[in-house]
Design an enzyme around this catalytic site. Structure first.
Site, PDB file in Angstrom:
ATOM      1  N   ASN A   7     -18.973  32.747  23.947  1.00 33.53           N
ATOM      2  CA  ASN A   7     -17.890  31.735  23.048  1.00 33.53           C
ATOM      3  C   ASN A   7     -17.162  31.958  24.472  1.00 33.53           C
ATOM      4  O   ASN A   7     -16.266  32.252  24.890  1.00 33.53           O
ATOM      5  CB  ASN A   7     -17.753  33.734  22.641  1.00 33.53           C
ATOM      6  CG  ASN A   7     -16.408  32.606  21.277  1.00 33.53           C
ATOM      7  OD1 ASN A   7     -16.062  31.974  21.614  1.00 33.53           O
ATOM      8  ND2 ASN A   7     -16.020  34.354  20.726  1.00 33.53           N
ATOM      9  N   LYS A   9     -13.996  30.396  23.924  1.00 31.26           N
ATOM     10  CA  LYS A   9     -12.921  30.830  22.672  1.00 31.26           C
ATOM     11  C   LYS A   9     -11.891  28.882  23.616  1.00 31.26           C
ATOM     12  O   LYS A   9     -12.576  27.818  23.931  1.00 31.26           O
ATOM     13  CB  LYS A   9     -11.982  31.848  23.676  1.00 31.26           C
ATOM     14  CG  LYS A   9     -12.940  32.960  22.729  1.00 31.26           C
ATOM     15  CD  LYS A   9     -12.591  34.411  23.133  1.00 31.26           C
ATOM     16  CE  LYS A   9     -13.508  35.729  22.678  1.00 31.26           C
ATOM     17  NZ  LYS A   9     -12.586  36.404  22.055  1.00 31.26           N
ATOM     18  N   HIS A  92     -15.094  34.613  13.197  1.00 28.82           N
ATOM     19  CA  HIS A  92     -14.405  35.350  14.510  1.00 28.82           C
ATOM     20  C   HIS A  92     -13.043  36.382  14.120  1.00 28.82           C
ATOM     21  O   HIS A  92     -12.048  35.684  13.183  1.00 28.82           O
ATOM     22  CB  HIS A  92     -14.423  34.104  15.884  1.00 28.82           C
ATOM     23  CG  HIS A  92     -14.635  35.515  16.840  1.00 28.82           C
ATOM     24  ND1 HIS A  92     -13.308  35.722  18.195  1.00 28.82           N
ATOM     25  CD2 HIS A  92     -15.244  35.632  17.874  1.00 28.82           C
ATOM     26  CE1 HIS A  92     -13.223  36.346  18.829  1.00 28.82           C
ATOM     27  NE2 HIS A  92     -14.180  36.249  18.616  1.00 28.82           N
ATOM     28  N   GLU A  94     -10.581  36.763  15.956  1.00 30.48           N
ATOM     29  CA  GLU A  94      -9.294  36.183  16.025  1.00 30.48           C
ATOM     30  C   GLU A  94      -9.028  34.817  15.276  1.00 30.48           C
ATOM     31  O   GLU A  94      -8.006  34.629  14.710  1.00 30.48           O
ATOM     32  CB  GLU A  94      -9.324  35.634  17.562  1.00 30.48           C
ATOM     33  CG  GLU A  94      -9.730  36.237  18.277  1.00 30.48           C
ATOM     34  CD  GLU A  94     -10.175  35.548  20.050  1.00 30.48           C
ATOM     35  OE1 GLU A  94     -10.645  34.659  20.087  1.00 30.48           O
ATOM     36  OE2 GLU A  94     -11.087  36.938  20.493  1.00 30.48           O
ATOM     37  N   GLU A 161     -19.268  42.522  15.739  1.00 28.79           N
ATOM     38  CA  GLU A 161     -18.237  42.785  16.621  1.00 28.79           C
ATOM     39  C   GLU A 161     -17.182  43.303  16.443  1.00 28.79           C
ATOM     40  O   GLU A 161     -16.094  43.135  15.824  1.00 28.79           O
ATOM     41  CB  GLU A 161     -17.514  41.029  17.129  1.00 28.79           C
ATOM     42  CG  GLU A 161     -18.546  39.969  17.527  1.00 28.79           C
ATOM     43  CD  GLU A 161     -17.680  39.259  18.254  1.00 28.79           C
ATOM     44  OE1 GLU A 161     -17.895  38.477  19.304  1.00 28.79           O
ATOM     45  OE2 GLU A 161     -16.988  37.988  17.721  1.00 28.79           O
ATOM     46  N   GLY A 167     -13.254  41.597  24.352  1.00 26.49           N
ATOM     47  CA  GLY A 167     -12.005  41.814  25.820  1.00 26.49           C
ATOM     48  C   GLY A 167     -11.305  42.574  25.943  1.00 26.49           C
ATOM     49  O   GLY A 167     -10.674  42.350  26.720  1.00 26.49           O
ATOM     50  N   SER A 201     -16.991  42.960  24.399  1.00 24.27           N
ATOM     51  CA  SER A 201     -16.810  43.514  25.873  1.00 24.27           C
ATOM     52  C   SER A 201     -18.725  43.416  26.660  1.00 24.27           C
ATOM     53  O   SER A 201     -19.113  44.616  27.034  1.00 24.27           O
ATOM     54  CB  SER A 201     -16.199  44.322  25.586  1.00 24.27           C
ATOM     55  OG  SER A 201     -14.923  44.109  25.615  1.00 24.27           O
TER      56      SER A 201
HETATM   57  P1  PGA Z   1     -15.655  39.380  24.499  1.00 26.09           P
HETATM   58  O1  PGA Z   1     -16.206  38.872  23.603  1.00 26.09           O
HETATM   59  O2  PGA Z   1     -17.538  39.764  25.497  1.00 26.09           O
HETATM   60  O3  PGA Z   1     -14.986  39.052  25.561  1.00 26.09           O
HETATM   61  O4  PGA Z   1     -15.375  41.031  24.187  1.00 26.09           O
HETATM   62  C1  PGA Z   1     -16.491  39.034  22.249  1.00 26.09           C
HETATM   63  C2  PGA Z   1     -16.220  37.516  21.642  1.00 26.09           C
HETATM   64  O5  PGA Z   1     -15.124  37.665  20.716  1.00 26.09           O
HETATM   65  O6  PGA Z   1     -16.618  37.056  20.329  1.00 26.09           O
END
Ligand code: PGA
Length: 237
Positions: A7, A9, A92, A94, A161, A167, A201
């Site tokens: 992903n 983003k 997601h 976000e 998640e 993140g 992460s």
């Molecule tokens: P990350 O993001 O691996 O940077 O924690 C995962 C995601 O948002 O799908």
């Protein structure tokens, strides 16, 4: 088959996406060794991220809840499929947190994916507050409600998640990951083609232990998927 989804983003340009694809091609060589890879770039980068040899699939990060029409700025599931996507990330955290998406709108997005032939990668996960309040299971059950109208015979990917792990550099433990995925698998036990991913992460360092958690069929990877070397290292785990 294990599935690893990058992903990206809102990162990269066409040039850096092309460079990533070339490097991933070198990492993967003649084949992906029995795992499935998918790249989820922003729409303008789909072409640059494509593998002419088909060693990885393409995914989009979002689709519109409507099929077509006067929705300035939206991209439909049919357009994403037409652009070569096999998967669409839906819900997601976000999107939920920053764009106010939740149950009913996400159920419509899943329906649009089905009409277009995209396999949804439906994301769920509790916030730190929900976790501290002991509401992890309740949150996951509520978020899975968006799948109620979706036919159990269709292929589905669900990504667990935890919001606090995304993140943050602090992934869930293999125990917590396994417990959540086992719970999700129980709720979705009528599904015939279900793969469960963990996201939050994930790194080349923790991939192996997380992948050993019960019911873990792969990862949705953010930060560590921006480099082809580390994405490939995670998939090799
Ligand atoms: P990350 O993001 O691996 O940077 O924690 C995962 C995601 O948002 O799908």
């Amino acid at each position: 088959m294990k599935l690893f989804v990058a992903n990206w983003k809102m990162h990269k340009t066409r040039a850096s996406a092309r460079a990533f694809a070339e490097e991933l091609g070198r990492e993967v060589g003649g084949g992906t060794g029995g795992v499935e890879l998918a790249l989820a770039p922003s729409y303008p980068l789909l072409d640059a991220a494509r593998d002419p040899q088909g060693r990885w699939a393409l995914a989009c990060q979002n689709v519109a809840a409507e099929a077509e029409g006067a929705y300035t700025g939206e991209v439909s599931a049919a357009m994403a499929a037409d652009a070569g996507c096999a998967y669409a990330i839906v819900g997601h955290s976000e999107r939920r947190r920053l764009f106010g998406e939740d149950g009913p709108v996400l159920a419509r997005k899943i329906a649009r994916c089905r009409e277009a032939g995209l396999v949804p990668i439906y994301c769920i996960g509790e916030t730190a507050e929900e976790r501290d309040a002991g509401l992890t299971a309740t949150t996951l059950v509520r978020q899975l409600d968006a799948l109620v109208g979706d036919a159990p015979s269709r292929p589905l990917v669900v990504a667990y998640e935890p919001v606090w792990a995304i993140g943050s550099g602090r992934s869930a433990s293999a125990e917590d990951c396994g417990a959540a995925l086992v719970h999700v698998a129980e709720i979705l036990s009528d599904r015939r083609d279900l793969r469960l991913l963990y996201g939050g992460s994930v790194t080349p360092e923790n991939a192996r232990s997380l992948l050993a958690a019960p019911r873990t069929d792969g990862f949705l990877i953010g930060g560590a998927s921006l480099s082809a070397t580390s994405f490939a290292a995670i998939a090799r785990a």
